[in-house]
Design a protein around this motif. Sequence first.
Motif, PDB file in Angstrom:
ATOM      1  N   HIS A  36     -10.163  51.019  50.504  1.00 23.89           N
ATOM      2  CA  HIS A  36      -9.196  50.233  50.811  1.00 23.89           C
ATOM      3  C   HIS A  36      -8.294  49.961  49.874  1.00 23.89           C
ATOM      4  O   HIS A  36      -8.542  49.081  48.788  1.00 23.89           O
ATOM      5  CB  HIS A  36      -9.752  48.882  51.356  1.00 23.89           C
ATOM      6  N   ASN A 105      -8.329  56.128  58.811  1.00 28.69           N
ATOM      7  CA  ASN A 105      -7.680  55.054  58.958  1.00 28.69           C
ATOM      8  C   ASN A 105      -6.548  54.659  57.699  1.00 28.69           C
ATOM      9  O   ASN A 105      -6.621  55.025  56.692  1.00 28.69           O
ATOM     10  CB  ASN A 105      -8.937  53.981  58.173  1.00 28.69           C
ATOM     11  N   HIS A 108      -6.917  53.227  54.430  1.00 32.56           N
ATOM     12  CA  HIS A 108      -7.919  53.699  53.544  1.00 32.56           C
ATOM     13  C   HIS A 108      -7.321  54.508  52.706  1.00 32.56           C
ATOM     14  O   HIS A 108      -6.296  55.107  52.743  1.00 32.56           O
ATOM     15  CB  HIS A 108      -9.116  54.209  54.280  1.00 32.56           C
ATOM     16  N   SER A 140      -0.466  56.342  60.865  1.00 35.00           N
ATOM     17  CA  SER A 140      -1.522  57.261  61.273  1.00 35.00           C
ATOM     18  C   SER A 140      -1.813  58.544  60.187  1.00 35.00           C
ATOM     19  O   SER A 140      -0.719  58.968  59.816  1.00 35.00           O
ATOM     20  CB  SER A 140      -1.436  57.689  62.544  1.00 35.00           C
TER      21      SER A 140
END
Length: 329
Positions: A36, A105, A108, A140
Amino acid sequence: MGLRGVIVLVVLMGTTWSFNVTTIRPEAVSTDTFAHPETTEETTEQGRNNPELMNEDRTVHVPALTDTSGGVDSQTTEATVGCSKKGAVAEEEPVEDVMATGELNPSHYPAQRAAKVVQHYLNTRYGSPYKLFGLKQVHSGNAEDVADSGRKYQLDISVHEIISDTKENCSAEVFFPRGVKQLSPQVQVSSCEELLKIDANSEEEALYHQYKTNKSLRTEKRLPDSYGHIDPEMTPFWHLSIVASSFIMLNESTENTLYNVAQVANITQLTTENDQLKFDCHVLLHDMVSQEIPQWKLLFTWSPAGGVKVLHTEQLPHLHDCEKHPKTN
């Protein structure tokens, strides 16, 4: 005291001692901090990011750059040039960074790192003193292994042209080659037509003629300074240095890096050659993953017609054991 009393006392003492024995188990190291990134919007005037530091002495202020490739922050990260902090951080066991495959993700690191490469690519192709591109958001992403040759990322992102404050959704493909020798990522971008149509030609021509005819060659140090401030007159040269540095950041980027420009230590205008403004520049980059601050020297030219052309790059040696930071020219 009778025998029965002695036995009762021993039992009570044993119970008391049992409360003083504590078993400490090491905490499992989470990979979330690697997955993250700190993603917040930034502009060339201010930003909001303050990642955990791995270094502490002889600090430079490092702008947190998610939305731009070189925004000046009101809140900055402090990181050490080539000098690691000794202590708990250095003693932590390494965490294996396993790259995900398939749908990613967007928040991420794998998707963010690949998208950052798109930013560097756009700046090398279309950047100028009055046109600077930043990553706004990753919507995305998808990753796949391509045989043994590398990994390919498909991304849907928002790109921000910072000076005109124009945003557009774009699609991009980033391919990281594998091999013994590190090769530059390959980038393809589509659906960014409106951003690329932005016209800054009048501002660029005015800047070009001002400094082409300038009898005193300009030298400036520390852009931004320790307080994140840049003289408005030097802002175009800060942008120009970011564009030139993007050639290095693009070439050096891998799936395990996230480069930004931390500071221009100095930029010196040289004598104009072949109608091209010529500059010698010393920059500090910032890898958000390793928290290292690699130093590079660049020789580059710029004109409105020819754009930025990097003539020479040289990575300066890392400083070890908290050596004194070299003086800039």
